[in-house]
Scaffold this motif. Structure first.
Motif, short mmCIF file in Angstrom:
data_model
loop_
_atom_site.label_atom_id
_atom_site.label_comp_id
_atom_site.label_asym_id
_atom_site.label_seq_id
_atom_site.Cartn_x
_atom_site.Cartn_y
_atom_site.Cartn_z
N ASP A 36 46.14 -32.59 30.69
CA ASP A 36 45.81 -31.58 29.52
C ASP A 36 44.35 -30.90 29.76
OD1 ASP A 36 45.12 -30.77 26.99
OD2 ASP A 36 44.88 -32.58 25.90
N TYR A 37 44.69 -29.71 30.32
CA TYR A 37 43.39 -28.83 30.44
C TYR A 37 42.74 -28.40 29.22
CZ TYR A 37 45.34 -28.85 35.11
OH TYR A 37 45.72 -28.90 36.36
N VAL A 38 43.29 -28.23 28.15
CA VAL A 38 43.10 -27.44 26.84
C VAL A 38 42.05 -28.55 26.34
CG1 VAL A 38 43.48 -26.78 24.54
CG2 VAL A 38 45.04 -26.17 26.54
N ALA A 39 42.19 -29.92 26.29
CA ALA A 39 41.52 -30.67 25.53
C ALA A 39 39.96 -30.48 26.32
CB ALA A 39 41.92 -32.30 25.62
N ASP A 40 39.77 -30.80 27.43
CA ASP A 40 38.27 -30.58 28.03
C ASP A 40 37.68 -29.16 28.28
OD1 ASP A 40 38.18 -33.32 28.40
OD2 ASP A 40 38.47 -33.52 30.56
N TRP A 41 38.41 -28.29 28.24
CA TRP A 41 38.19 -26.72 28.04
C TRP A 41 37.61 -26.63 26.62
CZ3 TRP A 41 39.65 -23.19 24.29
CH2 TRP A 41 39.05 -22.05 24.38
N ARG A 42 38.30 -27.39 25.84
CA ARG A 42 37.77 -27.24 24.23
C ARG A 42 36.30 -28.14 24.30
NH1 ARG A 42 36.74 -23.90 20.83
NH2 ARG A 42 36.29 -24.84 18.84
N SER A 43 36.08 -29.21 24.96
CA SER A 43 35.04 -29.89 24.98
C SER A 43 33.88 -29.12 25.43
CB SER A 43 35.19 -31.04 25.74
OG SER A 43 36.01 -32.16 25.12
N ALA A 44 34.26 -28.24 26.53
CA ALA A 44 33.31 -27.28 27.35
C ALA A 44 32.53 -26.24 26.48
CB ALA A 44 33.92 -26.66 28.64
N VAL A 45 33.52 -25.87 25.52
CA VAL A 45 33.44 -24.81 24.33
C VAL A 45 32.43 -25.64 23.48
CG1 VAL A 45 34.21 -23.48 22.33
CG2 VAL A 45 35.52 -23.37 24.84
N ASP A 46 32.52 -26.55 23.09
CA ASP A 46 31.91 -27.22 22.15
C ASP A 46 30.50 -27.61 22.54
OD1 ASP A 46 33.80 -27.31 20.25
OD2 ASP A 46 34.46 -29.32 20.58
N ALA A 47 30.53 -28.09 24.01
CA ALA A 47 29.09 -28.32 24.68
C ALA A 47 28.60 -27.00 24.58
CB ALA A 47 29.67 -28.70 25.98
N ALA A 48 29.01 -25.86 24.70
CA ALA A 48 28.31 -24.65 24.76
C ALA A 48 27.43 -24.43 23.46
CB ALA A 48 29.06 -23.34 25.15
N THR A 49 28.37 -24.72 22.44
CA THR A 49 27.82 -24.46 20.95
C THR A 49 26.63 -25.39 20.71
OG1 THR A 49 29.73 -23.97 20.13
CG2 THR A 49 28.29 -24.68 18.57
N GLU A 50 26.81 -26.81 21.23
CA GLU A 50 25.73 -27.75 21.07
C GLU A 50 24.45 -27.43 21.94
OE1 GLU A 50 25.45 -30.57 19.37
OE2 GLU A 50 27.15 -30.10 18.46
N LEU A 51 24.58 -26.95 23.14
CA LEU A 51 23.60 -26.35 23.95
C LEU A 51 22.79 -25.29 23.49
CD1 LEU A 51 21.88 -26.72 26.66
CD2 LEU A 51 23.44 -25.45 27.72
N LYS A 52 23.45 -24.37 22.83
CA LYS A 52 22.88 -23.09 22.44
C LYS A 52 22.11 -23.73 20.96
CE LYS A 52 23.69 -18.91 19.64
NZ LYS A 52 22.61 -19.29 18.66
N GLY A 53 22.57 -24.53 20.19
CA GLY A 53 22.02 -24.96 18.86
C GLY A 53 20.60 -25.92 19.45
N ALA A 54 20.80 -26.60 20.34
CA ALA A 54 19.22 -27.39 20.77
C ALA A 54 18.41 -26.24 21.40
CB ALA A 54 19.75 -28.52 21.75
N ILE B 74 13.86 -21.51 22.07
CA ILE B 74 14.30 -20.79 23.25
C ILE B 74 15.19 -19.58 22.87
CG2 ILE B 74 15.39 -20.63 25.35
CD1 ILE B 74 14.81 -23.93 25.61
N ASP B 75 14.96 -18.16 23.27
CA ASP B 75 15.76 -17.36 23.10
C ASP B 75 17.01 -17.39 23.82
OD1 ASP B 75 16.89 -14.65 22.53
OD2 ASP B 75 15.48 -13.75 23.51
N THR B 76 18.12 -17.30 23.06
CA THR B 76 19.43 -17.35 23.67
C THR B 76 20.30 -16.26 23.52
OG1 THR B 76 20.51 -18.24 21.45
CG2 THR B 76 19.61 -20.01 23.12
N THR B 77 19.65 -15.16 23.14
CA THR B 77 20.45 -13.94 23.10
C THR B 77 21.07 -13.50 24.25
OG1 THR B 77 18.27 -12.68 23.16
CG2 THR B 77 19.21 -13.12 20.95
N GLU B 78 20.38 -13.67 25.62
CA GLU B 78 20.64 -13.10 26.91
C GLU B 78 21.55 -14.11 27.81
OE1 GLU B 78 20.26 -9.85 27.98
OE2 GLU B 78 19.49 -9.43 26.17
N ILE B 79 21.82 -15.40 26.85
CA ILE B 79 22.59 -16.49 27.76
C ILE B 79 23.94 -16.11 27.53
CG2 ILE B 79 22.86 -19.08 27.64
CD1 ILE B 79 19.98 -19.32 26.83
N MET B 80 24.74 -16.50 28.81
CA MET B 80 26.27 -16.20 28.48
C MET B 80 26.81 -17.64 28.99
SD MET B 80 26.88 -12.52 29.88
CE MET B 80 26.05 -12.76 31.53
#
Length: 93
Positions: A22-40, A46-52
């Motif tokens: 199931d590649y989609v489930a952990d891909w989705r977790s990675a997307v969610d982790a990106a959102t969590e990291l950006k929020g933190a 920390i300026d996150t405007t230039e972070i990809m």
């Protein structure tokens, strides 16, 4: 920091697909982790405007988050992590 593919096309032919993984489930977790990291990082000032970020998976289906960030953001993140670790040590945790 955009948890999407930043305009990069998904190339399934470039991956090794394993039946039953199931590649989609952990891909989705990675997307969610990106959102969590950006929020933190935002909460830490920390300026996150230039972070990809790019969410992906490994061949076994494990989620992976790849980051590209300016040196200033990397140093600010390292400093925030050190400050938090020091605070925890002082609190005896």
């Amino acid at each position: 920091m955009d948890p999407n593919f930043d305009g990069e096309a998904l190339e399934p032919d470039g991956w090794m697909w394993v039946r039953g993984v199931d590649y989609v489930a952990d891909w989705r977790s990675a997307v969610d982790a990106a959102t969590e990291l950006k929020g933190a990082m935002d909460e830490a000032g920390i300026d996150t405007t230039e972070i990809m970020s790019t969410a992906s998976t490994t061949t076994d289906g494990s989620g992976v988050l790849r980051l590209s960030l300016p040196v200033e953001a990397a140093l600010a993140l390292a400093n925030a992590a050190r400050e938090e670790a020091l605070r925890w040590r002082k609190a005896g945790a």
